[in-house]
Design a protein around this motif. Structure first.
Motif, short mmCIF file in Angstrom:
data_model
loop_
_atom_site.label_atom_id
_atom_site.label_comp_id
_atom_site.label_asym_id
_atom_site.label_seq_id
_atom_site.Cartn_x
_atom_site.Cartn_y
_atom_site.Cartn_z
N VAL A 46 0.85 -1.19 0.00
CA VAL A 46 0.00 0.00 0.00
C VAL A 46 0.89 1.24 0.00
O VAL A 46 0.67 2.19 -0.76
N TRP A 47 1.89 1.20 0.84
CA TRP A 47 2.88 2.28 0.95
C TRP A 47 3.52 2.56 -0.41
O TRP A 47 3.66 3.70 -0.84
N MET A 48 3.89 1.47 -1.11
CA MET A 48 4.53 1.61 -2.41
C MET A 48 3.57 2.22 -3.44
O MET A 48 3.93 3.13 -4.19
N ILE A 49 2.33 1.73 -3.46
CA ILE A 49 1.38 2.21 -4.46
C ILE A 49 1.01 3.67 -4.19
O ILE A 49 0.99 4.50 -5.11
N LEU A 50 0.78 4.01 -2.91
CA LEU A 50 0.51 5.41 -2.57
C LEU A 50 1.71 6.27 -2.95
O LEU A 50 1.55 7.36 -3.51
N GLY A 51 2.92 5.76 -2.66
CA GLY A 51 4.13 6.51 -2.95
C GLY A 51 4.30 6.80 -4.43
O GLY A 51 4.83 7.85 -4.82
N SER A 52 3.83 5.86 -5.28
CA SER A 52 4.04 6.04 -6.72
C SER A 52 3.22 7.22 -7.27
O SER A 52 3.45 7.68 -8.37
N PHE A 53 2.26 7.72 -6.46
CA PHE A 53 1.47 8.87 -6.89
C PHE A 53 1.91 10.18 -6.23
O PHE A 53 1.25 11.19 -6.35
N LYS A 54 3.03 10.10 -5.48
CA LYS A 54 3.51 11.31 -4.79
C LYS A 54 4.61 11.99 -5.60
O LYS A 54 5.30 11.35 -6.40
N PHE A 249 18.33 0.78 -11.47
CA PHE A 249 17.95 2.19 -11.36
C PHE A 249 17.82 2.63 -9.91
O PHE A 249 17.85 3.81 -9.61
N SER A 250 17.66 1.64 -9.00
CA SER A 250 17.54 2.05 -7.60
C SER A 250 18.90 2.28 -6.96
O SER A 250 18.99 2.81 -5.87
N THR A 251 19.96 1.84 -7.63
CA THR A 251 21.28 2.07 -7.05
C THR A 251 22.15 2.96 -7.94
O THR A 251 23.22 3.36 -7.55
N GLY A 252 21.67 3.25 -9.14
CA GLY A 252 22.50 4.02 -10.07
C GLY A 252 22.14 5.49 -10.08
O GLY A 252 21.84 6.10 -9.06
N GLN A 253 22.12 6.04 -11.28
CA GLN A 253 21.95 7.48 -11.44
C GLN A 253 20.56 7.95 -11.02
O GLN A 253 20.36 9.10 -10.70
N HIS A 254 19.58 7.02 -11.02
CA HIS A 254 18.21 7.43 -10.71
C HIS A 254 17.92 7.32 -9.23
O HIS A 254 16.78 7.36 -8.82
N GLU A 255 18.95 7.17 -8.43
CA GLU A 255 18.76 6.88 -7.01
C GLU A 255 17.78 7.82 -6.34
O GLU A 255 16.96 7.40 -5.55
N THR A 256 17.89 9.09 -6.67
CA THR A 256 17.06 10.06 -5.97
C THR A 256 15.60 9.99 -6.38
O THR A 256 14.76 10.49 -5.66
N ASN A 257 15.32 9.34 -7.54
CA ASN A 257 13.94 9.37 -8.01
C ASN A 257 13.12 8.22 -7.43
O ASN A 257 12.83 7.24 -8.09
N LEU A 258 12.72 8.37 -6.17
CA LEU A 258 11.97 7.31 -5.49
C LEU A 258 10.62 7.05 -6.14
O LEU A 258 10.18 5.92 -6.25
N GLY A 259 9.96 8.11 -6.58
CA GLY A 259 8.65 7.96 -7.18
C GLY A 259 8.69 7.08 -8.42
O GLY A 259 7.85 6.19 -8.60
N LEU A 260 9.71 7.29 -9.25
CA LEU A 260 9.87 6.50 -10.46
C LEU A 260 10.06 5.02 -10.11
O LEU A 260 9.47 4.13 -10.72
N LEU A 261 10.87 4.76 -9.08
CA LEU A 261 11.11 3.39 -8.64
C LEU A 261 9.84 2.73 -8.14
O LEU A 261 9.56 1.57 -8.43
N MET A 262 9.07 3.47 -7.36
CA MET A 262 7.84 2.90 -6.81
C MET A 262 6.84 2.64 -7.91
O MET A 262 6.16 1.60 -7.91
N ALA A 263 6.76 3.54 -8.88
CA ALA A 263 5.84 3.33 -10.00
C ALA A 263 6.27 2.10 -10.79
O ALA A 263 5.45 1.26 -11.17
N GLY A 264 7.58 1.96 -11.03
CA GLY A 264 8.08 0.80 -11.78
C GLY A 264 7.79 -0.49 -11.04
O GLY A 264 7.35 -1.48 -11.63
N SER A 265 8.03 -0.50 -9.72
CA SER A 265 7.79 -1.70 -8.93
C SER A 265 6.31 -2.05 -8.92
O SER A 265 5.94 -3.23 -9.03
N ALA A 266 5.45 -1.03 -8.81
CA ALA A 266 4.01 -1.29 -8.79
C ALA A 266 3.56 -1.85 -10.14
O ALA A 266 2.79 -2.82 -10.20
#
Lengths: 293, 294
Positions: A46-54, A249-266
């Motif tokens: 739930v946390w991940m899915i909500l996060g993907s919209f933040k 992407f979670s450990t490389g250059q996109h590290e700071t983009n948490l929203g992108l990671l959560m959307a991809g995981s979802a």
């Protein structure tokens, strides 16, 4: 979140509890316990899915927020615009399909031979296949990599899929199921002059539906989520599978983009959930069939 | 041999052959190759010229068993297995017994919910759990801060990291054991419970004297499968902690993988065969423990 349902008049006929009061309280406690466990288990999702919209700013805030203050779809747009999400999705789907089809065909054929045919070497072959179930993946990892490298298959779909198209577990599952098919049925067909291949494809396969469904789920999910092998074999971005893309992407250059990671995981979760929800009834059946009783 | 039997043998092998070919090339062959490699000094630089490789006997095994980092990894793996297996099995069994009760509503919802972690890729799990356990913007510490408690760094403290990963692994695997136990529970005939009820035994007594004994074969299956998986503990530390801090979450499989990436193939092969031996021993132990009672 669903509220716990109070089973009204909790005595179904199959529940021969004598006392009304304690039975109802037990139902309450049971649902409360199960619901508590469920909340603990699904909260991260739930946390991940909500996060993907933040927005990124909101994701970085201390203390964290629960509901997105400002719902944004930009994370999902970025998946396709800034990353080649469609390509990773395609790679994952292609490899998982090849692995699933390979195992369905090869494992059911060998399962049939082991269960119903006599041929020299049958027992040792079955023992050998069973023993390899215990061998850690790490044992074969290094030789497999050297092999695939020498075959020139590094960074190809074949290199990603081929090592997994014939798995021992599938043989075990199919053999256990096919053993349960009555010999009389097969003998009757043999007397009518049917060949073994006809019997296999026209009589045995139609009877093994639940086992094939179970095997298909397990193989598809296993391949879809396989992580370490594609991480090593896929060396350029156009060969990445979804888990590899997410991990890198979670450990490389996109590290700071948490929203992108959560959307991809979802988004990566959607196909497996669809497959599982659609076929979950066969699943318990199929597991029960592997001979655990 | 009679012609009929020879023909039957041919037919049998024609069914076996497709699997056997792939299995030999991609499974049995590599297993043997790894065994041979474990007695050589093969390194990544020798791949193109295999004749320069020397047989070194059991040197690799001696090196593995004398390596202090391997010792550390073995202790970590042992802790993970000893705590993780009972924890996961108890959680899976509790959930299954609860869900198997006749009065439970929304069975499919519970089943799918509890199973979700099992079908999620470790890469996605890592993304989420890093958010959950993060020291500053994490969910757990966010909740703690509401009560005025400053939560620790769950993944950055060398005394807490392994425990966090054990909880995470239990979360990830209990759904699978739940399905296995549900399948096992369904093989127990209902009339056994009815008979026990007539005898006036309590719920707990029924669980203790009917459910548990009849579930032994299922427990064996669950313990074997979980043991095989948990001794290969690798993905959680790989994505969450990289074995740190200070090797406190380095597992045997992770250590062997590191040696693979350094190119020490002989050492990797020996370490993975040591792991194989441990898995076989643990499996034998489970078969002893859950031997059918006479």
């Amino acid at each position: 979140m669903t509220a716990p349902t109070i089973p009204r008049g909790s005595h179904s006929p199959s529940q021969p509890t004598g006392h009304k009061g304690p039975g109802r309280r037990r139902g309450w406690l049971l649902h409360l316990g199960l619901l508590g466990g469920l909340i603990l288990v699904v909260t991260p999702f739930v946390w991940m899915i909500l996060g993907s919209f933040k927005t990124t700013a909101e994701l970085r805030r201390v203390p964290p927020t629960w509901l997105p203050e400002q719902i944004t779809l930009s994370n999902y747009q970025d998946l396709f615009e800034r990353l080649d999400f469609g390509r990773y999705f395609f790679n994952s789907a292609l490899v998982a399909t090849a692995v699933t089809v390979g195992n369905l065909v090869f494992c059911s054929m060998l399962g049939y031979a082991l269960a119903k045919l006599r041929f020299p070497g049958r027992r040792p072959l079955f023992l050998l296949v069973l023993t390899t179930l215990m061998v850690p993946g790490l044992v074969t990892f290094m030789p497999l990599f050297v092999l695939v490298a020498n075959m020139g298959l590094v960074n190809t779909h074949a290199g990603l899929a081929l090592p997994f198209v014939a798995q021992a577990f599938g043989v075990f599952l199919m053999r256990q199921f096919i053993i349960g098919i009555p010999d009389d049925l097969l003998d009757a067909a043999r007397i009518d002059g049917a060949g073994e291949h006809y019997i296999f494809w026209r009589i045995v396969i139609p009877l093994t539906g639940p086992a094939l469904a179970t095997l298909a789920i397990l193989m598809f999910l296993g391949s879809w989520n396989n992580f370490l092998w594609p991480l090593v074999v896929a060396t350029t971005e156009d060969m990445y599978t979804l888990p590899v893309a997410i991990a890198l992407f979670s450990t490389g250059q996109h590290e700071t983009n948490l929203g992108l990671l959560m959307a991809g995981s979802a988004a990566a979760l959607v196909p497996v959930l669809v497959v599982f929800v659609a076929l979950q009834r066969f699943f318990t059946q199929g597991i029960a069939m592997t001979g655990i009783k | 041999m009679r012609p009929g039997r020879a023909r039957e043998g041919l037919v049998g092998w024609s069914f076996a052959l497709p699997f056997v070919v792939f299995f030999t090339v991609f499974m049995a062959g590599p297993i043997l190759a790894a065994l041979v490699t474990s007695f050589t000094d093969l390194r990544v630089t020798d791949i193109r010229s295999p004749f320069s490789v020397d047989i070194v006997g059991v040197d690799n095994y001696v090196a593995v068993l004398q390596d202090p980092i391997f010792h550390r990894a073995a202790v970590n793996t042992a802790i993970f297995v000893l705590v993780g297996i009972p924890l996961t099995m108890v959680l899976g069994l509790l959930t299954a017994v609860g869900l198997n009760s006749a009065i439970v509503k929304f069975r499919t919802l519970f089943r799918v919910g509890y199973y979700m972690p099992v079908v999620t890729s470790i890469a996605a799990v890592a993304v989420v759990w890093r958010m959950v356990l993060g020291a500053e913007i994490g969910l757990v510490n966010g909740i703690l801060s509401v009560f005025g408690i400053t939560g620790p760094g769950w993944l950055t403290s060398s005394s807490l990291a392994l425990g966090s990963l054990i909880v995470m692994a239990a979360w990830r695997n209990m759904g699978f054991l739940m399905i296995i136990f549900l399948a096992g529970l369904q093989t127990i005939p209902r009339d056994l419970y009815e008979a026990a009820e007539v005898d006036g035994s309590s719920r707990w007594q029924q669980f203790r004297h009917v459910t548990l004994p009849l579930l032994r074969p299922t427990m064996l299956f669950a313990a074997v499968i979980t043991g095989i998986g948990y001794l290969q503990f690798f993905e959680e530390p790989f994505v969450m902690t990289q074995g740190g801090p200070l090797n406190s979450t380095l597992s045997v499989a992770y250590h062997a993988y590191n040696q693979f990436s350094f190119g020490n193939y002989g050492y990797t092969a020996a370490a993975s065969y040591v792991l194989f031996l441990a898995i076989a021993l643990l499996t034998v132990f489970w078969f002893r423990l859950f031997r059918p009672q006479t």
